[in-house]
Design a protein around this motif. Structure first.
Motif, PDB file in Angstrom:
ATOM      1  N   THR A 144      -3.860  -8.501  15.005  1.00 21.04           N
ATOM      2  CA  THR A 144      -4.898  -7.529  15.354  1.00 21.04           C
ATOM      3  C   THR A 144      -5.349  -6.848  14.070  1.00 21.04           C
ATOM      4  N   ALA A 145      -6.624  -6.952  13.743  1.00 20.33           N
ATOM      5  CA  ALA A 145      -7.151  -6.382  12.503  1.00 20.33           C
ATOM      6  C   ALA A 145      -7.598  -4.938  12.724  1.00 20.33           C
ATOM      7  N   ILE A 146      -7.244  -4.081  11.760  1.00 21.70           N
ATOM      8  CA  ILE A 146      -7.621  -2.676  11.795  1.00 21.70           C
ATOM      9  C   ILE A 146      -8.726  -2.426  10.773  1.00 21.70           C
ATOM     10  N   GLU A 147      -9.826  -1.806  11.232  1.00 23.15           N
ATOM     11  CA  GLU A 147     -10.911  -1.442  10.323  1.00 23.15           C
ATOM     12  C   GLU A 147     -10.691  -0.007   9.864  1.00 23.15           C
ATOM     13  N   THR A 148     -10.823   0.220   8.557  1.00 19.67           N
ATOM     14  CA  THR A 148     -10.531   1.539   7.995  1.00 19.67           C
ATOM     15  C   THR A 148     -11.741   2.131   7.271  1.00 19.67           C
ATOM     16  N   PHE A 149     -11.714   3.451   7.125  1.00 18.06           N
ATOM     17  CA  PHE A 149     -12.794   4.173   6.452  1.00 18.06           C
ATOM     18  C   PHE A 149     -12.829   3.828   4.963  1.00 18.06           C
ATOM     19  N   LEU A 150     -11.657   3.816   4.309  1.00 19.76           N
ATOM     20  CA  LEU A 150     -11.564   3.425   2.901  1.00 19.76           C
ATOM     21  C   LEU A 150     -11.116   1.976   2.803  1.00 19.76           C
TER      22      LEU A 150
END
Length: 289
Positions: A144-150
């Motif tokens: 499961t891929a997590i999208e991050t702000f940085l």
């Protein structure tokens, strides 16, 4: 190659003892270097808190490199960075999985979160630990891929996470983009908080003087173009930037010195001369000792 005695049970016991011995020696060496974070598994929650979570999506089942698995969702204290067990509490389970691996039993995929090139184990810590002990390079995982702000780069230890955390806070308050986003970088984590406050104070003074409101995006663009770039140029021309000092760090230092000396927010040649003179005085050696 991992040796075999012909007895999966004996070999599994040896595998476990070897993994524990290496973990203990590695922890001892890190303690002697005063660098214990170098051997600790990373915490998924700490990484997400630093980078900021935007969303997630299920990637599917794929084969991933074991070396890219750097941390855990909920068992960061139970395994080190190379997923060697840090205690004997799960020895029986560990050895059971080692026997199964050595005898060719089918091992189900692990479950991981992916943040950039890093993976964090949700389920399957012991499977990862055993696989690494046996010299395996790849493992099957449900990802499961997590999208991050940085951007998830340069997060090798907790010091990196602290820097990322403060930078994220700054960018959420002052949304720099493009050239400005890259230029406004510092090495001291809390300096990002100072930058955010400095920009917001500048915007408040400017809005008051102009009698008009500016949103966050406009504030970030105008401060960079009208304040930061011209002042950094003046600092360079005055020769008061320290060796290897980042432009943003130099700006903060000189701005603080300017206000200490003259209690003003203006920038001009006289201000830079006063700052430069004050800097030379502070550097003068103390001959009274």
């Amino acid at each position: 190659m991992v040796s075999s005695s012909g007895s999966p049970r004996v070999d599994a016991e040896s595998d476990y003892m070897r993994a524990r011995r290496h973990q203990v020696l590695s922890a001892l060496a890190a303690r002697l270097r005063n660098d214990t974070e170098d051997v600790q598994a990373m915490s998924f929650d700490e990484v997400v808190a630093a980078l900021g979570r935007r969303g997630e999506h299920y990637v599917g089942t794929k084969v991933i490199p074991l070396d890219a698995i750097v941390g855990s969702v909920d068992k960061a204290r139970d395994f080190d960075r190379r997923f060697r067990p840090t205690s004997r509490t799960s020895r029986e389970r560990w050895e059971r999985l080692a026997r199964a691996s050595r005898t060719g039993e089918v091992i189900p995929p692990i479950d991981v979160y992916q943040i950039g090139d890093y993976y964090f184990v949700r389920d399957g810590h012991h499977r990862v630990s055993v696989a690494r002990s046996l010299g395996v390079d790849l493992i099957e995982a449900r990802v499961t891929a997590i999208e991050t702000f940085l951007a998830p780069v340069g997060i090798d230890d907790r010091a990196d996470l602290e820097l990322k955390y403060w930078r994220r806070i700054m960018l959420q308050r002052v949304p720099f983009t493009g050239e400005a986003r890259a230029a406004v970088a510092v090495d001291e984590p809390t300096d990002y908080g100072v930058i955010a406050e400095t920009v917001e104070a500048w915007a408040t003074r400017t809005m008051h003087a102009e009698g008009a409101y500016m949103d966050k995006q406009t504030m970030a663009k105008r401060w960079y173009a009208e304040e930061f770039k011209p002042v950094v140029k003046m600092i360079e021309e005055a020769g008061v930037r320290g060796d290897d000092e980042r432009p943003a760090a130099a700006y903060l230092r000189i701005a603080g010195e300017r206000y200490r000396l003259i209690r003003e927010h203006e920038w001009n040649a006289e201000v830079m001369a006063a700052v430069s003179k004050g800097r030379r005085k502070r550097r003068r050696p103390d001959t009274t000792r």
